[in-house]
Design an enzyme around this catalytic site. Structure first.
Site, PDB file in Angstrom:
ATOM      1  CE  LYS A 109      -3.080 -26.253 -34.139  1.00  0.00           C
ATOM      2  NZ  LYS A 109      -3.887 -24.803 -33.505  1.00  0.00           N
TER       3      LYS A 109
HETATM    4  C1  PLP Z   1      -4.695 -24.143 -33.795  1.00  0.00           C
HETATM    5  C2  PLP Z   1      -4.917 -22.663 -33.422  1.00  0.00           C
HETATM    6  C3  PLP Z   1      -6.414 -22.483 -33.705  1.00  0.00           C
HETATM    7  C4  PLP Z   1      -7.349 -23.597 -33.762  1.00  0.00           C
HETATM    8  O1  PLP Z   1      -7.664 -24.715 -32.998  1.00  0.00           O
HETATM    9  P1  PLP Z   1      -8.827 -26.189 -33.122  1.00  0.00           P
HETATM   10  O2  PLP Z   1      -7.326 -27.072 -31.918  1.00  0.00           O
HETATM   11  O3  PLP Z   1      -7.403 -26.572 -34.575  1.00  0.00           O
HETATM   12  O4  PLP Z   1      -9.733 -25.441 -33.441  1.00  0.00           O
HETATM   13  C5  PLP Z   1      -6.907 -21.645 -32.668  1.00  0.00           C
HETATM   14  N1  PLP Z   1      -5.903 -20.449 -32.408  1.00  0.00           N
HETATM   15  C6  PLP Z   1      -4.439 -20.610 -32.860  1.00  0.00           C
HETATM   16  C7  PLP Z   1      -3.735 -19.569 -32.358  1.00  0.00           C
HETATM   17  C8  PLP Z   1      -3.901 -22.026 -33.708  1.00  0.00           C
HETATM   18  O5  PLP Z   1      -2.779 -21.834 -33.806  1.00  0.00           O
END
Ligand code: PLP
Length: 494
Positions: A109
């Site tokens: 993120k």
């Molecule tokens: C948010 C997240 C995901 C999923 O990603 P999306 O974009 O919501 O599909 C997978 N792994 C981790 C560690 C995340 O923080």
């Protein structure tokens, strides 16, 4: 570049308007009216480094920012990563891991959320808006901290994060509830991520609350991947990893790559699809789910059905049953027909379920969906560590397992990149369990030290320091009380 809603509102918005609004008035998501093109050739682009590729890709979507503005923002955002490569690729056996967790909060993120605050404040300035931007965020654990880190003490903004009190790892929770900053609030909810996301979307769509804010010189926005400003920076690393493999002599320009993406809200993998639309040679996008396999079922059957139990798994950031960004993909595969998209979303709202028609099903072909249960997640961690000395977090392990399923089933020799979304330390207890070194007498948090010691890996300082952090944010609310928490925080009374 102009944007419109996936649900039919005819109005178009400039990119800076779309970023500041976060979500369209009719509840739809902003999508480009016509898909952009890169201004330089793929060959030229792939010679560049991370920041310059980021500029080219992001500028093609957000062309209202000047080169100077956008480059300045990119410089500051990605200067916060612990490696100049930002998103390095590691070769492990015959597989490639695209490591997206070298940012300040140790999950992917950060790639978008280190940049979003700059995009948001630059956009507000261009709109000559002096309204305070109130960022509402629902999180399954990682978005929350990354958004807090990005927006803490940013002038002209406030941020409220809602997370499932019982649905995140101890490290994730500590990261959020110890967050400092005079403009931040963090609230645990008695419910799961879907409750948090639904609550936030309801507030964003609540006209009278919107007017109340407006009278007080404030406006809501979102830091979730429903915001196009979140999605676009994620397109970049598909290009940089491809470039990396060319530079290492693994592929030639034009060769195709597969990407396996551990998915929840479908934002990461959708960015991969956008990269493909921009011309990156991608063969298959492999969507990996955990035991909450709603996306796997959808991709294999064409029926999306959220009427099922939500499991709390060892990959909590993917414990999601309503994948917001799928809406943008549905819009694509029904030939950008907003009426059709709206119908499907309304069916999901009222029945928790929809089925797409045969023509749309046909368009699902570029995606392969697979899932991985709890046990296979743990054994994937152990197998890869034992064989290659490479440590995966639980989400990456889900992707690795699904890739093995895919290979067996499809006999596809295309080189493949596994998108690695979090540091193993964020989910240390589960990772220790996988390695069969967990200690039942240890607190969940203290497994980070055990993991570091047993695997001889260095524990990042920011995680060490968490242990002594004080829980500043203690509020917990019911899953239908998000709006009163928001009013309280903003001092708008009941
Ligand atoms: C948010 C997240 C995901 C999923 O990603 P999306 O974009 O919501 O599909 C997978 N792994 C981790 C560690 C995340 O923080």
């Amino acid at each position: 570049m102009f944007y419109r809603s996936t649900r039919g509102d005819e109005k178009t918005f400039s990119s800076v308007e779309a970023i500041v609004k976060g979500i369209a008035d009719d509840g739809g998501l902003f999508v480009p009216v016509s898909f952009p093109e890169l201004k330089i050739s793929l060959e030229e682009l792939l010679k560049l480094d991370y920041k310059d590729i980021a500029f080219e890709v992001i500028h093609s979507f957000f062309d209202e920012f000047t080169e100077e503005e956008l480059k300045g923002a990119i410089d500051k955002a990605y200067g916060k990563f612990s490696t100049p490569a930002v998103a390095p690729v590691s070769k492990v056996g015959e597989e490639f891991f695209l490591e997206l967790y070298h940012g300040p909060t140790f999950a992917f993120k950060d790639i978008a959320l280190t940049l979003l605050p700059y995009l948001m404040t630059m956009s507000a300035k261009k709109l000559k808006s002096d309204k305070e931007i109130v960022i509402l965020t629902a999180t399954s654990g990682d978005t929350g901290k990354a958004a807090l880190e990005g927006f803490a003490d940013v002038d002209g903004t406030r941020i409220i994060v809602f997370f499932p009190e019982e649905g995140v790892s101890e490290v994730q929770k500590l990261q959020m509830v110890t967050q400092k900053g005079k403009n931040v609030s963090v609230v645990g909810i008695e419910g799961n991520f879907d409750d948090a996301q639904r609550g936030v979307k309801e507030i964003l769509g609540n006209d009278s609350l919107g007017e109340l804010l407006s009278r007080n010189n404030m406006a809501f926005s979102s830091a979730n991947s429903i915001n196009i400003g979140r999605l676009v920076p994620q397109i970049v690393y598909y290009f940089t990893s491809y470039s990396d493999l060319i530079k290492k002599g693994e592929i030639k320009l034009g060769d195709k790559l597969n990407f396996v993406v551990p998915s929840g809200n479908f934002g990461n993998i959708l960015a991969g699809y956008y990269a493909k639309k921009l011309g990156l040679p991608i063969n298959n996008l492999i969507c990996a789910s955990n035991k909450n396999r709603v996306l796997t079922d959808f991709l294999n059957s064409g029926t999306y059905d959220k009427n099922r139990e939500m499991y709390l798994t060892n990959s909590p950031s993917m414990d999601i049953l309503v994948s917001s960004n799928l809406e943008r993909y549905l819009y694509e595969i029904c030939d950008q027909n907003p009426t059709k998209t709206k119908e499907l979303m309304e069916a999901l709202n009222s029945n928790g379920k929809y089925e797409i028609d045969d023509k749309m099903k046909n368009n699902l072909k570029n995606f392969f969906g697979g899932f991985c249960d709890e046990e296979s997640t743990l054994s994937a961690i152990k197998n890869v560590y034992d064989e290659y000395d490479y440590l995966m977090d639980t989400h990456t392990a889900v992707a690795h397992h699904v890739y093995n399923q895919y290979k067996t089933k499809h006999n596809d020799e295309t080189k493949t990149v596994i998108v690695s979304t979090a540091s193993p330390f964020k989910f240390a207890e589960s990772v220790c369990k996988g390695l069969e070194i967990e200690d039942k007498n240890l607190a969940e948090f203290d497994h980070i030290y055990l993991l570091a010691e047993k695997t001889n890996t260095e524990l990042p300082d920011a995680l060490k320091e968490l242990k002594n952090g004080v829980r500043i944010h203690k509020n917990i609310c019911g899953k239908n009380q998000l709006d009163s928490e928001v009013k309280k925080f903003l001092g708008l009374g009941e």
